[in-house]
Motif scaffolding. Sequence first.
Motif, short mmCIF file in Angstrom:
data_model
loop_
_atom_site.label_atom_id
_atom_site.label_comp_id
_atom_site.label_asym_id
_atom_site.label_seq_id
_atom_site.Cartn_x
_atom_site.Cartn_y
_atom_site.Cartn_z
N GLN A 1 -7.88 6.72 8.51
CA GLN A 1 -8.94 7.47 9.19
C GLN A 1 -10.34 6.98 8.84
OE1 GLN A 1 -8.42 9.58 11.50
NE2 GLN A 1 -6.40 10.45 11.24
N HIS A 2 -10.48 6.23 7.74
CA HIS A 2 -11.81 5.84 7.27
C HIS A 2 -11.87 4.35 6.95
CE1 HIS A 2 -11.16 10.13 6.38
NE2 HIS A 2 -12.43 10.27 6.71
N PRO A 3 -11.75 3.50 7.96
CA PRO A 3 -11.73 2.04 7.70
C PRO A 3 -13.03 1.51 7.11
CG PRO A 3 -11.94 2.50 10.05
CD PRO A 3 -11.63 3.81 9.39
N ASN A 4 -14.12 2.24 7.25
CA ASN A 4 -15.41 1.77 6.73
C ASN A 4 -15.72 2.31 5.33
OD1 ASN A 4 -16.00 0.31 9.11
ND2 ASN A 4 -16.70 2.19 10.11
N ARG A 5 -14.77 3.02 4.75
CA ARG A 5 -14.92 3.48 3.36
C ARG A 5 -13.86 2.84 2.49
NH1 ARG A 5 -17.06 9.62 2.63
NH2 ARG A 5 -18.28 9.83 4.55
N GLN A 6 -14.17 2.71 1.22
CA GLN A 6 -13.22 2.14 0.27
C GLN A 6 -12.39 3.26 -0.33
OE1 GLN A 6 -13.01 -1.32 0.06
NE2 GLN A 6 -14.43 -0.99 1.76
N VAL A 7 -11.07 3.14 -0.19
CA VAL A 7 -10.15 4.16 -0.68
C VAL A 7 -9.55 3.67 -2.00
CG1 VAL A 7 -8.06 5.48 -0.20
CG2 VAL A 7 -9.66 4.93 1.66
N TRP A 8 -9.77 4.44 -3.05
CA TRP A 8 -9.33 4.08 -4.40
C TRP A 8 -8.22 5.03 -4.84
CZ3 TRP A 8 -11.66 -0.23 -6.44
CH2 TRP A 8 -12.86 -0.63 -5.85
N PHE A 9 -7.03 4.46 -5.12
CA PHE A 9 -5.92 5.25 -5.64
C PHE A 9 -5.78 4.90 -7.12
CE2 PHE A 9 -1.10 6.26 -5.11
CZ PHE A 9 -1.30 7.46 -5.79
N LEU A 10 -6.09 5.86 -7.98
CA LEU A 10 -6.15 5.63 -9.43
C LEU A 10 -4.81 5.96 -10.08
CD1 LEU A 10 -9.14 5.73 -8.56
CD2 LEU A 10 -9.63 7.04 -10.63
N PHE A 11 -4.30 5.01 -10.89
CA PHE A 11 -3.07 5.20 -11.64
C PHE A 11 -3.40 5.38 -13.12
CE2 PHE A 11 0.86 3.48 -9.26
CZ PHE A 11 0.40 3.97 -8.06
N THR A 12 -2.56 6.16 -13.80
CA THR A 12 -2.67 6.28 -15.27
C THR A 12 -1.45 5.70 -15.97
OG1 THR A 12 -1.76 8.52 -15.11
CG2 THR A 12 -4.16 8.31 -15.22
N ALA A 13 -0.51 5.12 -15.20
CA ALA A 13 0.74 4.63 -15.78
C ALA A 13 0.58 3.28 -16.47
CB ALA A 13 1.81 4.52 -14.70
N GLY A 14 -0.50 2.56 -16.16
CA GLY A 14 -0.67 1.23 -16.71
C GLY A 14 -0.24 0.14 -15.76
N GLY A 15 0.43 0.51 -14.66
CA GLY A 15 0.88 -0.46 -13.67
C GLY A 15 1.54 0.24 -12.51
N MET A 16 1.98 -0.55 -11.52
CA MET A 16 2.63 0.00 -10.33
C MET A 16 4.01 -0.62 -10.18
SD MET A 16 1.25 0.04 -6.37
CE MET A 16 1.22 -1.76 -6.24
N ALA A 17 5.01 0.21 -9.91
CA ALA A 17 6.38 -0.26 -9.74
C ALA A 17 6.47 -1.24 -8.56
CB ALA A 17 7.32 0.92 -9.52
N GLU A 18 7.39 -2.18 -8.68
CA GLU A 18 7.59 -3.15 -7.60
C GLU A 18 8.33 -2.46 -6.46
OE1 GLU A 18 6.64 -6.17 -6.91
OE2 GLU A 18 5.40 -6.21 -8.69
N ALA A 19 7.62 -2.20 -5.38
CA ALA A 19 8.19 -1.58 -4.19
C ALA A 19 7.48 -2.14 -2.97
CB ALA A 19 8.05 -0.07 -4.26
N GLU A 20 8.18 -2.19 -1.85
CA GLU A 20 7.62 -2.81 -0.66
C GLU A 20 6.52 -1.98 0.00
OE1 GLU A 20 8.07 -5.71 0.59
OE2 GLU A 20 9.68 -6.41 -0.69
N LEU A 21 6.67 -0.65 0.01
CA LEU A 21 5.72 0.18 0.74
C LEU A 21 4.28 0.00 0.28
CD1 LEU A 21 4.91 2.34 2.77
CD2 LEU A 21 5.66 4.09 1.14
N PRO A 22 3.98 0.07 -1.02
CA PRO A 22 2.58 -0.13 -1.43
C PRO A 22 2.02 -1.47 -0.97
CG PRO A 22 3.86 0.75 -3.24
CD PRO A 22 4.83 0.40 -2.18
N HIS A 23 2.83 -2.52 -1.03
CA HIS A 23 2.35 -3.84 -0.62
C HIS A 23 2.09 -3.88 0.89
CE1 HIS A 23 2.87 -5.68 -4.54
NE2 HIS A 23 4.05 -5.12 -4.62
N ILE A 24 2.93 -3.21 1.66
CA ILE A 24 2.71 -3.14 3.10
C ILE A 24 1.40 -2.42 3.40
CG2 ILE A 24 3.57 -2.07 5.23
CD1 ILE A 24 6.40 -2.64 4.20
N LEU A 25 1.16 -1.30 2.73
CA LEU A 25 -0.07 -0.54 2.96
C LEU A 25 -1.30 -1.34 2.53
CD1 LEU A 25 1.00 3.05 1.82
CD2 LEU A 25 0.92 2.11 4.14
#
Length: 372
Positions: free
Chosen positions: A118-142
């Motif tokens: 909905q907001h292509p002109n804004r930067q969307v930041w998703f903050l993790f506290t785990a230290g990393g992100m699991a290897e999964a296809e969906l995040p890479h697609i997004l």
Amino acid sequence: MTAAKFPSTKPGAAQAALLWLVLAGLLILIYYISYDRFSPVYRLPRPRPFFRVENDPWWREVVCKRAGHWEEEPGTPLKKLFRDVTPEKDKNIFLMDTACNSNPKYRVWCSVESWAKQHPNRQVWFLFTAGGMAEAELPHILLHRYPNLHVVDVDLEELFRGSPLVPLFNSRKWSREDTWPVELLSDMLRVLVLWRWGGVYSDTDVLSIRPFTLPFNALGFENPHQIGSAFYSFHAQNPMLLDLMEDMQENFDPRQWGSIGPLAISRVVEQTCKKNLKELSEKAPTKCPGNLMLFPRRSFYPIPYPAYGKFFNPGGGKDFDKMFNETFTLHLWNKMSKGTEMKVNSSSIYEVAARKVCPLTFQIATAESDVF
């Protein structure tokens, strides 16, 4: 006496049968390998037993153990907010997972995708506290589809350093076992990132159903007696955020749910506007000193939490656009609704919204399932 004759077995027949068995086995193996690699269904991997290193920060042990993710592998290392990447002032949308989860559920990614879409002109930041992100296809697609989306790790000690909230963070009162460290950390962190960089904050159970066109310094009523804390919009270094952080330190109560969340923002709004919330809610949308705008419940919280089941009622979303023509976000109240399945092709409010605002997540999540 004539010897008995037995039918002869041709050597070629046995070899041919064995060859066919080998070929069949190879075809089955190739099928499963290619299915895992090229199937459009991207399943999130199961976490593997993992023991974290001794130099993990103290706060990570607190939130990971409380949320049940301490023995999960953190996954691929991410860039760190503030150290490796710095947001621009007032052009941001922040979401966060403070439960030390490297593998968020589909509904979380639906919220994230809705804001990026909905907001292509804004930067969307998703903050993790785990230290990393699991290897999964969906995040890479997004991440490939939405160039304005960033998934980053946080070093909380670095992020809180020099901020008005550092005394409360360093006191560790929020991390006690008899309180809610995951939620309390989220209450602090959302205010801190808006104080530093400005923009919008959203919980990960909130869907953005239309572009946010309202002015900065906007809040919404959750009910006539309380301001919601699932959505904030502020300019960086807004004085009200400073007042809010001071209130959080003064009124923190580990035994009271929301003491530095909705209760804190509600207190500060009353102080800023110099009127009680009931009176303000009756006039909403209304403006207060400091260019603070207060919006009615229909703007951000159109369905109150006692009625969260309406999101899942079959046929409830048939008049979606008419029902929510003055609404910017839908708060799904995950605390209550997380165990409720959304059935595909039910035309529920949640399904209609998900198909519109998180199409990639919805497609992948329902490719081999009739629930979401």
